[in-house]
Design an enzyme around this catalytic site. Structure first.
Site, PDB file in Angstrom:
ATOM      1  N   ARG A 214       0.847  -1.196   0.000  1.00 40.32           N
ATOM      2  CA  ARG A 214       0.000   0.000   0.000  1.00 40.32           C
ATOM      3  C   ARG A 214       0.885   1.250   0.000  1.00 40.32           C
ATOM      4  O   ARG A 214       0.586   2.235  -0.668  1.00 40.32           O
ATOM      5  CB  ARG A 214      -0.942  -0.018   1.216  1.00 40.32           C
ATOM      6  CG  ARG A 214      -2.085  -1.008   1.057  1.00 40.32           C
ATOM      7  CD  ARG A 214      -3.091  -0.911   2.187  1.00 40.32           C
ATOM      8  NE  ARG A 214      -2.635  -1.550   3.399  1.00 40.32           N
ATOM      9  CZ  ARG A 214      -2.988  -2.783   3.801  1.00 40.32           C
ATOM     10  NH1 ARG A 214      -3.798  -3.506   3.066  1.00 40.32           N
ATOM     11  NH2 ARG A 214      -2.530  -3.279   4.926  1.00 40.32           N
ATOM     12  N   PHE A 238     -10.737  -5.519  -6.247  1.00 38.89           N
ATOM     13  CA  PHE A 238     -10.757  -6.364  -5.053  1.00 38.89           C
ATOM     14  C   PHE A 238     -10.276  -5.512  -3.869  1.00 38.89           C
ATOM     15  O   PHE A 238      -9.337  -5.855  -3.176  1.00 38.89           O
ATOM     16  CB  PHE A 238      -9.855  -7.605  -5.213  1.00 38.89           C
ATOM     17  CG  PHE A 238     -10.101  -8.397  -6.470  1.00 38.89           C
ATOM     18  CD1 PHE A 238     -11.120  -9.332  -6.513  1.00 38.89           C
ATOM     19  CD2 PHE A 238      -9.310  -8.210  -7.607  1.00 38.89           C
ATOM     20  CE1 PHE A 238     -11.348 -10.094  -7.670  1.00 38.89           C
ATOM     21  CE2 PHE A 238      -9.541  -8.955  -8.756  1.00 38.89           C
ATOM     22  CZ  PHE A 238     -10.546  -9.899  -8.787  1.00 38.89           C
ATOM     23  N   ASP A 260     -15.348  -4.007  -5.347  1.00 39.54           N
ATOM     24  CA  ASP A 260     -15.340  -5.240  -4.561  1.00 39.54           C
ATOM     25  C   ASP A 260     -16.746  -5.824  -4.601  1.00 39.54           C
ATOM     26  O   ASP A 260     -17.724  -5.107  -4.817  1.00 39.54           O
ATOM     27  CB  ASP A 260     -14.933  -4.960  -3.104  1.00 39.54           C
ATOM     28  CG  ASP A 260     -14.418  -6.212  -2.385  1.00 39.54           C
ATOM     29  OD1 ASP A 260     -13.183  -6.362  -2.275  1.00 39.54           O
ATOM     30  OD2 ASP A 260     -15.251  -7.038  -1.937  1.00 39.54           O
ATOM     31  N   SER A 261     -16.821  -7.125  -4.363  1.00 41.57           N
ATOM     32  CA  SER A 261     -18.142  -7.761  -4.358  1.00 41.57           C
ATOM     33  C   SER A 261     -18.816  -7.671  -2.992  1.00 41.57           C
ATOM     34  O   SER A 261     -19.986  -8.011  -2.857  1.00 41.57           O
ATOM     35  CB  SER A 261     -18.012  -9.229  -4.777  1.00 41.57           C
ATOM     36  OG  SER A 261     -17.053  -9.864  -3.964  1.00 41.57           O
ATOM     37  N   ASP A 310      -5.746  -7.126  -6.488  1.00 42.35           N
ATOM     38  CA  ASP A 310      -5.387  -7.934  -5.305  1.00 42.35           C
ATOM     39  C   ASP A 310      -6.496  -8.941  -5.023  1.00 42.35           C
ATOM     40  O   ASP A 310      -7.223  -8.818  -4.036  1.00 42.35           O
ATOM     41  CB  ASP A 310      -5.156  -6.996  -4.107  1.00 42.35           C
ATOM     42  CG  ASP A 310      -4.693  -7.758  -2.879  1.00 42.35           C
ATOM     43  OD1 ASP A 310      -4.154  -8.877  -3.027  1.00 42.35           O
ATOM     44  OD2 ASP A 310      -4.861  -7.225  -1.752  1.00 42.35           O
ATOM     45  N   CYS A 350      -2.280 -14.450  -3.923  1.00 44.16           N
ATOM     46  CA  CYS A 350      -2.015 -14.992  -2.592  1.00 44.16           C
ATOM     47  C   CYS A 350      -2.290 -16.491  -2.570  1.00 44.16           C
ATOM     48  O   CYS A 350      -2.517 -17.079  -1.518  1.00 44.16           O
ATOM     49  CB  CYS A 350      -2.808 -14.246  -1.520  1.00 44.16           C
ATOM     50  SG  CYS A 350      -4.576 -14.321  -1.768  1.00 44.16           S
TER      51      CYS A 350
HETATM   52  N1  SAH Z   1      -6.470  -5.203  -1.277  1.00 42.37           N
HETATM   53  C1  SAH Z   1      -7.248  -5.416  -0.092  1.00 42.37           C
HETATM   54  C2  SAH Z   1      -7.472  -6.874   0.193  1.00 42.37           C
HETATM   55  C3  SAH Z   1      -8.206  -7.635  -0.909  1.00 42.37           C
HETATM   56  S1  SAH Z   1      -8.829  -9.189  -0.423  1.00 42.37           S
HETATM   57  C4  SAH Z   1      -6.582  -4.680   1.069  1.00 42.37           C
HETATM   58  O1  SAH Z   1      -5.458  -4.147   0.900  1.00 42.37           O
HETATM   59  O2  SAH Z   1      -7.173  -4.617   2.151  1.00 42.37           O
HETATM   60  C5  SAH Z   1      -9.794  -9.711  -1.746  1.00 42.37           C
HETATM   61  C6  SAH Z   1     -11.151  -9.030  -1.899  1.00 42.37           C
HETATM   62  O3  SAH Z   1     -11.750  -9.515  -3.094  1.00 42.37           O
HETATM   63  C7  SAH Z   1     -12.168  -9.277  -0.815  1.00 42.37           C
HETATM   64  O4  SAH Z   1     -12.551  -8.050  -0.270  1.00 42.37           O
HETATM   65  C8  SAH Z   1     -13.376  -9.942  -1.514  1.00 42.37           C
HETATM   66  O5  SAH Z   1     -14.624  -9.448  -1.047  1.00 42.37           O
HETATM   67  C9  SAH Z   1     -13.173  -9.522  -2.941  1.00 42.37           C
HETATM   68  N2  SAH Z   1     -13.680 -10.387  -4.006  1.00 42.37           N
HETATM   69  C10 SAH Z   1     -13.627 -11.735  -4.109  1.00 42.37           C
HETATM   70  N3  SAH Z   1     -14.082 -12.146  -5.317  1.00 42.37           N
HETATM   71  C11 SAH Z   1     -14.446 -11.032  -5.987  1.00 42.37           C
HETATM   72  C12 SAH Z   1     -14.947 -10.787  -7.298  1.00 42.37           C
HETATM   73  N4  SAH Z   1     -15.151 -11.784  -8.162  1.00 42.37           N
HETATM   74  N5  SAH Z   1     -15.180  -9.514  -7.660  1.00 42.37           N
HETATM   75  C13 SAH Z   1     -14.974  -8.509  -6.806  1.00 42.37           C
HETATM   76  N6  SAH Z   1     -14.467  -8.666  -5.572  1.00 42.37           N
HETATM   77  C14 SAH Z   1     -14.202  -9.918  -5.168  1.00 42.37           C
END
Ligand code: SAH
Length: 407
Positions: A214, A238, A260-261, A310, A350
């Site tokens: 970040r 994400f 995000d979803s 991410d 990850c």
């Molecule tokens: N970058 C973030 C962490 C991301 S974790 C940080 O720094 O805090 C991954 C995220 O992807 C989660 O919040 C989850 O809700 C979301 N997610 C999972 N599948 C998804 C999809 N198909 N489309 C959108 N978001 C999704």
């Protein structure tokens, strides 16, 4: 004198090799026989087929990882004192790490000699995950050691991840010590304020492992602003609660679109904007599937100077690598198509089952199909509070690449 050992795992011939290289897992397929009475978490002696001592392990009857090593040294005694000292050492080691945040991973399983134990600290709240029969069997001792070593009295357990089921343990969560955690705990990371829901948030509430990345995103925004004379247009896919979004705003981003979803995560994300003193107009939060959203953005001709990808773990095991590879390629390809020339893509995986070389190949495939030229400037990973145990390459689960579109 040592008490007589009643329980023992004897390996099949040749299966001692990984233990001799100090890899701490004993797979069920390596076990020839188990001697003595063993319940989950019992300390057992591990011997090779020809009777050589290999280590002391915690037995896990239900898991494909049938044993996890506490020590490779025969004279070591696996008892409460040993585990207390390991907790103290884990906490002490973090004290000299340059981590500019009060959200910190205090214990990172195998790397700290505590297989399957995860402990995160958010201000004065501790959050635990007991992910193995080994850690679970020593629950009380470990909790006491943690409160002693940190001076924190509030411990909340989030042992509700999928890994517990693989160990034959029930999913549980709740207060282990002290009081109920507040619904949101404020932490400060590199001077930025974030709210963490330790009860219902993902993992233990926050993605601590992305801290330094970040900061990299923030620095890229700053550099873009200096170079271009205006802040970058950013896309955070994400985004969860918008950690990267807030970092890029702090770096001077003109605008950040976060996708995000999870509606709940996005709601906390919008709170972060005001909490950090930014104007809401500089952000947009979209509840959508990223696979769909990237295509829609392309269709309306959007372009971004910085993009963060991410995603969650696409490959939960080696069986899912092919499908996961296609998903990584898809989002990277569609993100590259949205990247302005000179723009940066921070892309992550990850999935423990996908190593950094494979990830780089997948992303290279996306670069080729996108028809762009790109540089890879750096490889990215988790912060120092998630150290990579050199003998356990699987612990390098988070990897990232910083790409720059050249033309
Ligand atoms: N970058 C973030 C962490 C991301 S974790 C940080 O720094 O805090 C991954 C995220 O992807 C989660 O919040 C989850 O809700 C979301 N997610 C999972 N599948 C998804 C999809 N198909 N489309 C959108 N978001 C999704």
């Amino acid at each position: 004198m040592r008490a007589v050992t009643l329980s023992r795992i004897v390996l099949k011939p040749g299966k001692e090799k990984s233990l001799l290289r100090r890899h701490p897992w004993i797979y069920a397929t390596a076990v020839a026989r188990v001697e003595g009475t063993v319940a989950g978490g019992t300390t057992v002696e591990v011997r090779s087929a020809d009777g050589r001592f290999l280590g002391w392990a915690a037995y896990s009857p239900a898991s494909t990882i049938r044993g996890r090593i506490w020590s490779f040294v025969e004279s070591v005694r696996v008892d409460a004192d040993l585990l207390r000292e390991r907790i103290r050492a884990a906490v002490r080691r973090r004290e000299w790490m340059s981590v500019e945040s009060n959200a910190l991973r205090l214990v990172f399983g195998e790397a700290d000699g505590l297989p399957g134990l995860i402990v995160d600290r958010y201000a004065n709240q501790l959050v635990t995950q007991f992910q193995s029969a080994a850690a679970d069997a020593w629950r009380e001792v470990l909790i006491g050691a943690l409160t002693d070593a940190t001076g924190c009295h509030d411990v909340f357990d989030r042992s509700d991840g999928a890994t517990r089921a693989r160990e034959g343990l029930p999913e549980i969560s709740g207060v282990l010590s002290g009081g109920d955690p507040p619904s949101l705990i404020e932490v400060v990371e590199h001077g930025l304020r974030f709210l963490v829901d330790v009860r219902r948030g993902h993992k233990t509430g926050y993605y601590i492992d992305q801290r330094n990345n970040r900061r990299t995103a923030r620095m890229l925004a700053e550099q873009h602003a200096q170079r271009a004379g205006r802040g970058p247009d950013c896309l955070n896919c994400f985004c969860y609660t918008g950690g990267f979004s807030i970092a890029m705003l702090a770096g001077g981003a003109e605008h950040v679109l976060s996708i995000d979803s999870s509606a709940e995560a996005l709601r906390v994300g919008t709170e972060h904007v005001a909490l950090n003193g930014h104007a809401a107009e500089r952000t947009a939060w979209e509840e959508n599937d990223v696979f769909t959203a990237l295509r829609a953005l392309k269709a309306r001709g959007a372009q971004f100077d910085i993009i963060v990808l991410d995603p969650p773990k696409f490959a939960s095991s080696h069986h899912h690598v092919d499908r996961a590879a296609r998903a990584y390629k898809d989002i990277n390809l569609n993100a590259l198509r949205l990247l302005a020339p000179g723009g940066s893509l921070l892309t992550f995986s990850c999935s423990g089952a996908i190593d950094v070389d494979l990830f780089q190949k997948i992303v290279a495939g996306a670069v080729i199909d996108a028809g762009v030229d790109a540089w890879m400037l750096t490889r990215l990973g988790a912060g120092p509070d998630h150290p990579l145990m050199m003998t356990v390459p699987e612990s390098e689960y988070l990897k990232g690449l910083h790409l720059v579109r050249v033309n």
